[in-house]
Design a protein around this motif. Sequence first.
Motif: not given
Length: 199
Positions: A152-160, A162-170
């Motif tokens: 994964p590129t840096f931006f793909i990993r960053l997206k992964q 961010l999605r993890f924490w958005i789903e985990k919290v919200f």
Amino acid sequence: LKINLLILSCYTFTMRIVFLTPKLNFKTAGGSVFDIDLKARAFQELGHEVLMVTVFSQSNIRPEPLPYETVEEFNFRRGQLGISWNIFKLLRKYESRADFFHIDGHIFFYGAGIYKAMGGEVPVVSFHNRELVVFPQDIPSYSFGIPDIPLPTFFIRLKQILRFWIEKVFGTWLANKIEISTFTSPVIQKVYNDFGYKT
């Protein structure tokens, strides 16, 4: 008390049960299709009224006729947010026909959480037979040298991340508004509980 009354009513009163499932593909899909079909038949044999709503109906391959009523919806939205919003709208659409909803949890439980957060009064049973996409064990391991899987590129990993924490919290905050959850194993339940899903 509300949950106990729901369980008791399954045995003593006639109920209207609406299932929301991705598809009914009896030829090429996995065992979850047969699982939900058996549940629907069992409830019907107990005298309950069953409605099966398929959300990605373009993938249906089913024998005719099935003993319970089926409705085909066609969700062409992509991504977790689009799917969740569409599930919220479908729950609103069918709530007048339901005493409780049974949903496929790993795909639809955020949408059900939105439904409950927006005042939805029909109880929801969320069934979980596999992990969420964002769970770490569901992300391919690049340490085994699997061919044709690019790093994964840096931006793909960053997206992964961010999605993890958005789903985990919200996401789990929404999903925890669901009344009942069932799991195929204690292992699956623990993974969800560790993620923050406590229903």
